[in-house]
Design a protein around this motif. Structure first.
Motif, PDB file in Angstrom:
ATOM      1  N   ARG A  45       0.826  -1.204   0.000  1.00 39.58           N
ATOM      2  CA  ARG A  45       0.000   0.000   0.000  1.00 39.58           C
ATOM      3  C   ARG A  45       0.865   1.261   0.000  1.00 39.58           C
ATOM      4  O   ARG A  45       0.567   2.232  -0.700  1.00 39.58           O
ATOM      5  CB  ARG A  45      -0.931  -0.008   1.218  1.00 39.58           C
ATOM      6  N   THR A  46       1.957   1.226   0.768  1.00 40.18           N
ATOM      7  CA  THR A  46       2.873   2.369   0.794  1.00 40.18           C
ATOM      8  C   THR A  46       3.559   2.528  -0.553  1.00 40.18           C
ATOM      9  O   THR A  46       3.725   3.646  -1.058  1.00 40.18           O
ATOM     10  CB  THR A  46       3.930   2.172   1.896  1.00 40.18           C
ATOM     11  N   LEU A  47       3.942   1.410  -1.159  1.00 40.30           N
ATOM     12  CA  LEU A  47       4.590   1.452  -2.472  1.00 40.30           C
ATOM     13  C   LEU A  47       3.655   2.075  -3.512  1.00 40.30           C
ATOM     14  O   LEU A  47       4.081   2.911  -4.319  1.00 40.30           O
ATOM     15  CB  LEU A  47       4.985   0.035  -2.890  1.00 40.30           C
ATOM     16  N   THR A  48       2.384   1.694  -3.463  1.00 37.82           N
ATOM     17  CA  THR A  48       1.413   2.258  -4.399  1.00 37.82           C
ATOM     18  C   THR A  48       1.313   3.764  -4.231  1.00 37.82           C
ATOM     19  O   THR A  48       1.306   4.520  -5.210  1.00 37.82           O
ATOM     20  CB  THR A  48       0.031   1.614  -4.169  1.00 37.82           C
ATOM     21  N   ARG A  49       1.241   4.230  -2.965  1.00 35.73           N
ATOM     22  CA  ARG A  49       1.150   5.674  -2.712  1.00 35.73           C
ATOM     23  C   ARG A  49       2.402   6.401  -3.176  1.00 35.73           C
ATOM     24  O   ARG A  49       2.321   7.503  -3.723  1.00 35.73           O
ATOM     25  CB  ARG A  49       0.920   5.939  -1.218  1.00 35.73           C
ATOM     26  N   ARG A  50       3.569   5.803  -2.945  1.00 32.20           N
ATOM     27  CA  ARG A  50       4.822   6.460  -3.336  1.00 32.20           C
ATOM     28  C   ARG A  50       4.868   6.691  -4.847  1.00 32.20           C
ATOM     29  O   ARG A  50       5.282   7.754  -5.302  1.00 32.20           O
ATOM     30  CB  ARG A  50       6.014   5.619  -2.893  1.00 32.20           C
ATOM     31  N   PHE A  51       4.461   5.704  -5.622  1.00 34.33           N
ATOM     32  CA  PHE A  51       4.494   5.865  -7.076  1.00 34.33           C
ATOM     33  C   PHE A  51       3.526   6.958  -7.526  1.00 34.33           C
ATOM     34  O   PHE A  51       3.872   7.795  -8.364  1.00 34.33           O
ATOM     35  CB  PHE A  51       4.196   4.540  -7.779  1.00 34.33           C
ATOM     36  N   ILE A  52       2.331   6.978  -6.968  1.00 39.27           N
ATOM     37  CA  ILE A  52       1.351   7.996  -7.370  1.00 39.27           C
ATOM     38  C   ILE A  52       1.820   9.387  -6.951  1.00 39.27           C
ATOM     39  O   ILE A  52       1.800  10.341  -7.741  1.00 39.27           O
ATOM     40  CB  ILE A  52      -0.024   7.676  -6.777  1.00 39.27           C
ATOM     41  N   ASP A  53       2.277   9.514  -5.705  1.00 42.54           N
ATOM     42  CA  ASP A  53       2.650  10.830  -5.182  1.00 42.54           C
ATOM     43  C   ASP A  53       3.955  11.353  -5.788  1.00 42.54           C
ATOM     44  O   ASP A  53       4.112  12.566  -5.969  1.00 42.54           O
ATOM     45  CB  ASP A  53       2.802  10.769  -3.657  1.00 42.54           C
ATOM     46  N   GLU A  54       4.900  10.452  -6.087  1.00 40.46           N
ATOM     47  CA  GLU A  54       6.242  10.894  -6.460  1.00 40.46           C
ATOM     48  C   GLU A  54       6.547  10.785  -7.951  1.00 40.46           C
ATOM     49  O   GLU A  54       7.542  11.351  -8.417  1.00 40.46           O
ATOM     50  CB  GLU A  54       7.282  10.104  -5.651  1.00 40.46           C
TER      51      GLU A  54
END
Length: 265
Positions: A192-201
């Motif tokens: 879930r954190t990996l998914t957020r990192r890709f979208i945000d960054e």
């Protein structure tokens, strides 16, 4: 790439403000070209006539097919290499003239007018002492650079070290079958954190980013002369038709037509 077959694309250009507003060089060519990490005090627009160029910066990877150009702001570290024979051109712009130009790297499709304007600038008899007509054309070229439309030929990298490690691994081997959870275990980051990192960054979902990585690697492999059927397998597609469908969605034409015609109009 065999270092003995590669020629540098570094050039003796004017330093920063010590020189003309714009300095152009055309007909760069060789068996292959490459340049290690470096930076210019001037802004640079680098274009491809034939062959495909890859550029790597600290924040993203890029590819520059024929009839495209890449804008590199002043002072930004980057390295470049071609995939097979390459011919192109480059213009260098004084930092004071870059204020209205993009502040990030971007790849854009070239207008026929910009190509002709750069060729004319490269053939000025005295490129270091510009008269009023040359300055006027230089300012028109600046307007054309400012109007470049970004194309889906960049691969932004996440800032999170764990996500960036995954991104580098996928870019190196886009055919890897590891899923989101597997990559998370490999790098020590929750899915879930990996998914957020890709979208945000990166501004892209993990799956969209992975597909873009496949597209960029495919462009490099095809430009190097590999058969399209082999390329589809090398970037992780089980069927040629699925690969061609992805390519057409992203770039508007099939791979064969794309490389035969340069790029779609």
């Amino acid at each position: 790439m065999d270092a003995n077959q590669a020629s540098s694309i570094d050039l003796d250009i004017p330093h920063a403000e010590d020189g003309p507003l714009l300095y152009a060089v055309a007909d760069l060519r060789g068996v292959a070209v490459q340049s290690g990490q470096h930076q210019h005090a001037r802004g640079q627009l680098f274009g491809s006539n034939t062959g495909l160029l890859s550029l790597v910066s600290e924040t993203a990877n890029f590819v520059v097919p024929p009839d495209y150009a890449i804008w590199i702001p002043p002072g930004l570290p980057h390295g470049a290499r071609s995939h097979g024979p390459f011919a192109g051109w480059s213009i260098y712009i004084a930092p004071s003239a870059c204020a209205g130009l993009p502040d990030t790297v971007l790849v854009g499709a070239l207008s026929p007018f910009l190509k002709q304007a750069v060729r004319k600038a490269a053939n000025w008899p005295d490129k270091r002492e510009l008269g009023p007509p040359q300055i006027n054309l230089a300012r028109v070229i600046l307007d054309e650079i400012a109007a470049l439309t970004p194309m889906p030929l960049s691969l932004p990298l996440p800032r999170d070290p764990r996500a960036r490690r995954i991104a580098r691994a996928i870019a190196d081997d886009p055919a890897a079958k590891t899923d989101l959870a597997g990559w998370g275990r490999w790098a020590g980051i929750a899915p879930r954190t990996l998914t957020r990192r890709f979208i945000d960054e990166t501004g892209m979902s993990f799956s969209a980013w992975r597909q873009r990585a496949c597209l960029i690697r495919a462009l490099e492999l095809i430009a190097a002369g590999n058969p399209i059927t082999h390329v589809a397998l090398d970037v992780g597609y089980d069927s040629l038709s699925a690969f061609i469908a992805m390519f057409r969605r992203e770039l508007g034409v099939t791979p064969a037509r794309y490389f035969a015609a340069g790029r779609p109009s």
